[in-house]
Every structure is written in C-alpha cells, then in structure tokens.
Motif scaffolding. Sequence first.
Motif, PDB file in Angstrom:
ATOM      1  N   GLN A   8       0.819  -1.227   0.000  1.00  0.00           N
ATOM      2  CA  GLN A   8       0.000   0.000   0.000  1.00  0.00           C
ATOM      3  C   GLN A   8       0.850   1.274   0.000  1.00  0.00           C
ATOM      4  O   GLN A   8       0.325   2.376  -0.146  1.00  0.00           O
ATOM      5  N   ASP A   9       2.157   1.117   0.175  1.00  0.00           N
ATOM      6  CA  ASP A   9       3.031   2.293   0.127  1.00  0.00           C
ATOM      7  C   ASP A   9       3.346   2.728  -1.303  1.00  0.00           C
ATOM      8  O   ASP A   9       3.709   3.876  -1.534  1.00  0.00           O
ATOM      9  N   GLU A  14       4.327   9.353  -5.221  1.00  0.00           N
ATOM     10  CA  GLU A  14       4.306  10.753  -5.658  1.00  0.00           C
ATOM     11  C   GLU A  14       4.399  11.736  -4.486  1.00  0.00           C
ATOM     12  O   GLU A  14       4.739  12.906  -4.670  1.00  0.00           O
ATOM     13  N   GLU A  15       4.147  11.246  -3.249  1.00  0.00           N
ATOM     14  CA  GLU A  15       4.253  12.137  -2.082  1.00  0.00           C
ATOM     15  C   GLU A  15       5.697  12.616  -1.888  1.00  0.00           C
ATOM     16  O   GLU A  15       5.950  13.572  -1.160  1.00  0.00           O
ATOM     17  N   ILE A  16       6.621  11.931  -2.560  1.00  0.00           N
ATOM     18  CA  ILE A  16       8.025  12.322  -2.455  1.00  0.00           C
ATOM     19  C   ILE A  16       8.203  13.749  -2.954  1.00  0.00           C
ATOM     20  O   ILE A  16       9.142  14.459  -2.581  1.00  0.00           O
ATOM     21  N   PHE A  27      11.580  14.686 -12.422  1.00  0.00           N
ATOM     22  CA  PHE A  27      11.780  13.232 -12.430  1.00  0.00           C
ATOM     23  C   PHE A  27      10.567  12.527 -13.025  1.00  0.00           C
ATOM     24  O   PHE A  27      10.705  11.674 -13.914  1.00  0.00           O
ATOM     25  N   PHE A  28       9.352  12.854 -12.565  1.00  0.00           N
ATOM     26  CA  PHE A  28       8.159  12.120 -13.024  1.00  0.00           C
ATOM     27  C   PHE A  28       7.841  12.421 -14.495  1.00  0.00           C
ATOM     28  O   PHE A  28       7.365  11.545 -15.215  1.00  0.00           O
ATOM     29  N   ASP A  29       8.119  13.639 -14.929  1.00  0.00           N
ATOM     30  CA  ASP A  29       7.929  13.945 -16.361  1.00  0.00           C
ATOM     31  C   ASP A  29       8.887  13.097 -17.203  1.00  0.00           C
ATOM     32  O   ASP A  29       8.514  12.535 -18.231  1.00  0.00           O
TER      33      ASP A  29
END
Lengths: 110, 330
Positions: A8-9, A14-16, A27-29
Amino acid sequence: METYYHPQDLPKFEEIGEEAPELAKKFFDYYAAVFAEGELTEREKALIALAVAHTVQCPYCIDAYTQACLERGSNLAEMTEAIHVATAIRGGSSLVHGVQMRNIAKKISL
Amino acid sequence: MQQHAQPLNENLNNAEKKVPVEPFRQTLAKHGLSLTRVKTTTLQVNVGLLCNQACRHCHLEAGPKSEEVMTEETMVQVVDLAGRIPFEAIDITGGAPEMNPNLPDMIERLAALTPRLMLRSNLTALAHGERDHLIDLCKQNQVVIVASFPSLNEAQSESQRGKGVFQESIGVLRKLNSMGYGKPGSGLELNLVSNPTGAFLPSSQEQLEKRFCQVLEKKWGIVFNNLFAFANVPLGRFRHWLERSGNLEKYLQKLATSFNPCAIEGLMCRSLISVSWDGFLFDCDFNQAVDLHMGGKKTHISKLKELPEPGEPIAISYHCYTCTAGSGFT
C-alpha cells in the motif's frame, strides 16, 4: 513495523514531491517520457524495466512492472526470459571480473 | 452529453455495499457528469447463456449446464422490433449464440433489417465442422464476426477459457480467413476481442492490435480487421474468482482510480439497448448480470413501444467503473 515494504506504500510514491516539488516534477515527467512508446514499444520497455527491477531487487518495482508487463500483453514465459537476461548479465558481470583476478594473480605469481 | 438528469440509484446489495470504492454516481457527480442516453442506434441480443465453454471471466456465468436459451417466440419479438425500428447495428451475443438452434433463422431475418449484423463467437463453437453451415450463412449475409481471442500465449488463453481452446481457436480463425473473413476487399469483417487474463487492465488497444497483427500473421498466417481490448467486469464468475483469489479489493480500486471522465461520452450503453435471453431490456449486457433493468424499470421487449429518449438516465452500479477505466469501453 513487521517489514519495511508494504504494497500500500507504492501509490504514495508521488508524495516524495512534497519536499522538493520541482525536482519531483522533473523526475516524473522524465519517467513518463521514458516509458512512452518510442523506437521501443511500451511492452518492450516494461520487460526491460522488469529485468532491471530484479537486478536492483526493488519489491515496489517488481510489483509494478509485473503488472505493467501483463497489462501490455506480455506472458509469463516472456517475463521469465527477461529475468534470465538480467540474471545472465548479473552473473556474467561477476564472472567477467575473473579476468581481473587472473591478471592480478598472474602479475604477482611466479 | 446531458448534465441535468439524475443518474439512477445504484442497486447495492449487501455484498456490494462493502465494495471499497466510491459509488459510481458519486464519482460522476464529482466531475459534474451524469450518464444519460443519446439516440439509440444498436440493438444487442443475448440469445442465451448456454455455452460450450465456461470461461473464468464470464460476467454472465454462461456454460454447458445453462438452461437459459432464448425461445423462438422471443426471437420473433426481437425481429419484430428490428422491423419496426431501424437499427444501425444489431449485435448477437451469448453464451455461445451458435448453440441456440434458432440462430440461423434469426441471422437471415435480422440481416435484412440492418446494415451491420454482428455475431460474437468464442470460436470453438464453430470448430470441428459441425457448424460449417452457420459459417456459410454468416458469409452469405456478410455478418461481422467478433471473436474472443484474449492472448497470443496458449497458457494465458487457456487459463481464461479452458483447455484446448487456443489451438481450436487458431484453427477456426484460419478457416474463417480461408473463406475470406478478415481479408482486405472481401467485405467480410473479422474482429478480435482481447480481455486480460487476470486481475489487471488491458493494454493500449492500438499497440495490442499492432502486436496481434504481427504475431498472428507471422506464426499462423492469420489476418483480421480490428482488435478490441476490454477490461474484465467484476461480476459473475470473474467476481467469484476475484473474491477467492483475494484480488477483489485491489482490482476494484484499480478500476476506480483509472476513472477517465472523457470515456463517458463514448460509452456503448448510451446508444444501445440490450435484450436478455428471456426478452427483458437492459442498458448493457453487464447490467443483465445484476438484474439492473433499462431505466430502472423491468420492461419486456413485447411491451416496448418506442426507444428510450435521449437524456434518459442509465442504470448504473459500481461495475460501471470497468467501462470508464483508461480509454474506456465503447
């Protein structure tokens, strides 16, 4: 805490971005662009990611990319072969360093 | 899309009340949407739940022991409706529709009443030469064949559809090709449907179609026209498996978190009426599995005077998340 890893973690990844949003966005892009179809298909990229996930032994990545491989139409035989590729490189990288061992041994031996 | 009409209440039974996702109507409301009908253009007819297979993802739990088969009388009522009201497409489904003995007659009659008649086939019901006359009839009437073919992998396919199904399906696809089906310029359309072989979502339809096209041609010399990738609906036999295997919660959450508001506009339920084997009307085939009748009212085809008006609400429940996940189910 009975284990460091909880499935569940994974969605919390994305909370990072809460602490360093600009870096996280970059980073996510980048991550999304890497996995989009290009010269390689999304299916091929997911198989590579699955193999790498086993190399870095990341349980989150193994969970995510097992599902991603199945969702993109791969089957268990293909996924197993991908892991063997990772295993061969990982094992081979140890074995090929035997050349260094032999070089050193030769240099210091009579 | 209509934004004013209120969606019908989700029919939640005790089991469904425990579903760990927000009610579908609430999600629609959050996005300022409602699910309402547009002009009805497609008539879908389920001619029975009798099937030679008992697929593990079947939302209607069709199988060899099912006794629910559309009678000749109901078929006549379907043909009457199609005669009174022109439909752009008529979609015959099941079970295995081939197992209804009155199917040939129905095909002949309906083909004359619509420009596009579709027959959903599991392929194995057309194997062994026993129903070659039916394939000939489909060819004569230019019936579009929509065939279930979940995976290019034998083990994956058979985990969903049963032992021996993969090779039989390959054999029937080859036979259909040899008769012109799927061949360019033949006018005989052969489409494939791929459902995931487990508790995960389908691939991008475009990419999957490209791969199936390459592999089927290379390995077996098979060609087809289009491939549709549909998510499995958490109802019936698939839901039982999700429960037993401990996948239900995660799968429902995955469907709900993949909600795509843009998918609403093209949903098939907005322009389709679905007739059950016993002649009752539904907004879609999935709603048949939970007795969620069209517009919330139990209406028999024999009582249908006119089609539902654009703007009328569609009966919804939590399983509607299946059709709005990702790029949607159209």
